[in-house]
Scaffold this motif. Structure first.
Motif, PDB file in Angstrom:
ATOM      1  N   GLY A  88       0.856  -1.191   0.000  1.00  0.00           N
ATOM      2  CA  GLY A  88       0.000   0.000   0.000  1.00  0.00           C
ATOM      3  C   GLY A  88       0.885   1.231   0.000  1.00  0.00           C
ATOM      4  O   GLY A  88       2.086   1.148   0.321  1.00  0.00           O
ATOM      5  N   SER A  89       0.303   2.385  -0.361  1.00  0.00           N
ATOM      6  CA  SER A  89       1.141   3.580  -0.252  1.00  0.00           C
ATOM      7  C   SER A  89       1.406   3.896   1.210  1.00  0.00           C
ATOM      8  O   SER A  89       2.362   4.585   1.535  1.00  0.00           O
ATOM      9  N   ASP A  90       0.589   3.368   2.116  1.00  0.00           N
ATOM     10  CA  ASP A  90       0.871   3.542   3.547  1.00  0.00           C
ATOM     11  C   ASP A  90       2.300   3.109   3.896  1.00  0.00           C
ATOM     12  O   ASP A  90       2.988   3.772   4.661  1.00  0.00           O
ATOM     13  N   PHE A 217      -2.797   0.908  -5.556  1.00  0.00           N
ATOM     14  CA  PHE A 217      -3.765   0.032  -6.227  1.00  0.00           C
ATOM     15  C   PHE A 217      -5.077  -0.054  -5.447  1.00  0.00           C
ATOM     16  O   PHE A 217      -5.971  -0.804  -5.802  1.00  0.00           O
ATOM     17  N   SER A 218      -5.159   0.699  -4.332  1.00  0.00           N
ATOM     18  CA  SER A 218      -6.329   0.552  -3.449  1.00  0.00           C
ATOM     19  C   SER A 218      -7.549   1.316  -3.939  1.00  0.00           C
ATOM     20  O   SER A 218      -8.661   1.026  -3.532  1.00  0.00           O
ATOM     21  N   LYS A 219      -7.366   2.333  -4.778  1.00  0.00           N
ATOM     22  CA  LYS A 219      -8.494   3.190  -5.111  1.00  0.00           C
ATOM     23  C   LYS A 219      -9.059   2.827  -6.478  1.00  0.00           C
ATOM     24  O   LYS A 219      -9.910   1.973  -6.568  1.00  0.00           O
ATOM     25  N   LEU A 226      -5.644  -6.008  -1.134  1.00  0.00           N
ATOM     26  CA  LEU A 226      -4.395  -6.663  -1.547  1.00  0.00           C
ATOM     27  C   LEU A 226      -3.157  -5.990  -0.961  1.00  0.00           C
ATOM     28  O   LEU A 226      -2.152  -6.637  -0.721  1.00  0.00           O
ATOM     29  N   ARG A 227      -3.221  -4.676  -0.741  1.00  0.00           N
ATOM     30  CA  ARG A 227      -2.119  -3.863  -0.200  1.00  0.00           C
ATOM     31  C   ARG A 227      -0.952  -3.739  -1.175  1.00  0.00           C
ATOM     32  O   ARG A 227       0.102  -4.371  -1.006  1.00  0.00           O
ATOM     33  N   VAL A 228      -1.121  -2.951  -2.216  1.00  0.00           N
ATOM     34  CA  VAL A 228      -0.003  -2.643  -3.113  1.00  0.00           C
ATOM     35  C   VAL A 228      -0.006  -1.157  -3.454  1.00  0.00           C
ATOM     36  O   VAL A 228      -1.044  -0.597  -3.815  1.00  0.00           O
TER      37      VAL A 228
HETATM   38  C1  LIG Z   1      -6.536   5.788   0.413  1.00  0.00           C
HETATM   39  C2  LIG Z   1      -5.369   6.677   0.461  1.00  0.00           C
HETATM   40  C3  LIG Z   1      -4.097   6.169   0.349  1.00  0.00           C
HETATM   41  C4  LIG Z   1      -3.918   4.727   0.019  1.00  0.00           C
HETATM   42  O1  LIG Z   1      -3.387   3.977   0.982  1.00  0.00           O
HETATM   43  P1  LIG Z   1      -2.993   2.478   0.626  1.00  0.00           P
HETATM   44  O2  LIG Z   1      -2.071   2.172   1.759  1.00  0.00           O
HETATM   45  O3  LIG Z   1      -2.291   2.489  -0.685  1.00  0.00           O
HETATM   46  O4  LIG Z   1      -4.229   1.667   0.625  1.00  0.00           O
HETATM   47  C5  LIG Z   1      -3.015   7.019   0.391  1.00  0.00           C
HETATM   48  N1  LIG Z   1      -3.197   8.350   0.511  1.00  0.00           N
HETATM   49  C6  LIG Z   1      -4.418   8.884   0.582  1.00  0.00           C
HETATM   50  C7  LIG Z   1      -4.578  10.355   0.657  1.00  0.00           C
HETATM   51  C8  LIG Z   1      -5.541   8.054   0.580  1.00  0.00           C
HETATM   52  O5  LIG Z   1      -6.761   8.580   0.671  1.00  0.00           O
END
Ligand SMILES: *Cc1c(COP(=O)(O)O)cnc(C)c1O
Length: 362
Positions: A88-90, A217-219, A226-228
């Motif tokens: 995830g981008s997290d 890939f979450s949006k 999946l967390r990518v």
């Molecule tokens: C949903 C979101 C993310 C995505 O997080 P992931 O870890 O990729 O699921 C990142 N930044 C923002 C601002 C978001 O709203």
């Protein structure tokens, strides 16, 4: 309560993350519009992947993610060598804070900015600095005013969550140019694909040494489970991220499904246009019943109510109807509700329910 064993300063300031609700006790037909998920579900090609990789699951996954990076590079016209993938981008946000900050340093985020910036900053032992926005929009001058010798990172989501507003490329370019050269600007492009023709900041990354872009890939790809995610940045930043990254931070299934998804350009195109159609409809229908919102550039609408009490009462009403939206008091927007753009039936249902709450027939 104090223990002899204590985490480093900052960690206990982190409140556990509250995800979007997904069920209501006693209500069966629940519509979840609280986590900005794509109602289409994942691209077809990503769905059959488990069977393709199941014979590989006793093996450790790829450590360099070469095939996924190549696919992302092809689709977005970027050098795969300058891409890093994360859970995830997290995870990428976390890695940036781990690598570039620590006690005695500061990280800037904005008033209504995404909550992970603050959490990852605290986890790294650094100090989050929150700067004001102007009418729910990131304000470049207030960011620049907050910069000092301790500043290491600046986080800006563009489009922003939960406001849905966007900074123009001139403003983003000005921010990058006016930051001191030792401050890294992180452009979070989680919703970039929802903006037709927008590159998430990739061209700015290519022009400068102090900008990195994160994507997910979450949006739009509907693969939040999946967390990518991935980052694209200048060589020195990519080198640093690869040093702090866990060698097996993504599993075989994640890599294969994300690769299949990114190659499905039609899916992205269809999701973008369907989202734009329903978002326009929803903003207009809400405005007609007196619920205003800023023009959204993402897959959600930030509905403004007359007061905190009204927003909370509306949320309670929606919940009883099985409609889950997001309260955003924690983002400094207590009189607002963030509503994900769902499929057509869900959008109609939520607008209808808000109209009923407002005492207006539709
Ligand atoms: C949903 C979101 C993310 C995505 O997080 P992931 O870890 O990729 O699921 C990142 N930044 C923002 C601002 C978001 O709203």
């Amino acid at each position: 309560m104090s223990h002899a064993i204590e985490p480093k300063a900052g960690v206990l300031q982190i409140a556990p993350y509250q995800g979007g609700a997904s069920s209501v006790p006693g209500v069966r037909d629940v519509v979840k519009l609280s986590s900005n998920e794509n109602p289409a579900g994942p691209p077809e090609a990503a769905r059959g992947v488990l069977r393709k990789v199941e014979h590989l699951l006793h093996r450790y996954p790829s450590t360099d993610h070469a095939e996924l990076r190549r696919a992302i590079g092809e689709v977005h016209g970027l050098d795969p060598e300058l891409i890093v993938c994360g859970a995830g981008s997290d995870e990428l946000i976390h890695m940036l804070c781990t690598a570039y900050t620590g006690p005695g340093t500061e990280v800037i985020h904005t008033e209504h900015g995404f909550s992970m910036y603050r959490l990852s900053t605290l986890a790294a032992g650094a100090t989050p600095i929150c700067v004001p926005e102007h009418e729910r929009k990131v304000d470049v001058d207030s960011i620049l005013d907050a910069v000092n010798f301790r500043t290491r990172l600046v986080f800006v989501a563009n489009p922003a969550n939960p406001t849905g507003t966007m900074l123009g490329s001139n403003e983003v370019g000005r921010l990058a140019a006016e930051l001191p050269e030792n401050v890294l600007l992180v452009l979070d492009g989680a919703y970039a694909e929802y903006v037709d023709g927008y590159d998430g900041g990739a061209k700015l990354v290519q022009k400068r040494e102090n900008v990195v872009m994160t994507r997910t890939f979450s949006k739009i790809y509907a693969l939040g489970g999946l967390r990518v995610g991935w980052a694209y940045g200048p060589p020195h930043v990519i080198d640093v991220l690869n040093r702090v990254r866990g060698p097996f931070n993504l599993g075989t299934l994640q890599l294969a499904a994300a690769e299949a998804a990114v190659r499905d350009r039609d899916f992205v195109e269809k999701s973008r246009s369907e989202n734009a159609r329903m978002r326009t409809w929803m903003q207009k229908a809400l405005a007609e019943i007196g619920v205003m919102s800023d023009t959204s550039t993402a897959n959600f609408v930030l509905a403004r109510f007359d007061s905190t009490e009204e927003a909370e009462a509306c949320d309670d009403h929606l919940r009883r109807e099985g409609l889950l939206v997001r309260r955003v008091g924690g983002y400094g927007l207590p009189n607002c509700l963030r509503i994900t753009v769902g499929d057509e039936a869900s959008c109609r249902r939520v607008v209808h329910a808000i109209a009923a709450f407002k005492g207006q027939e539709q």
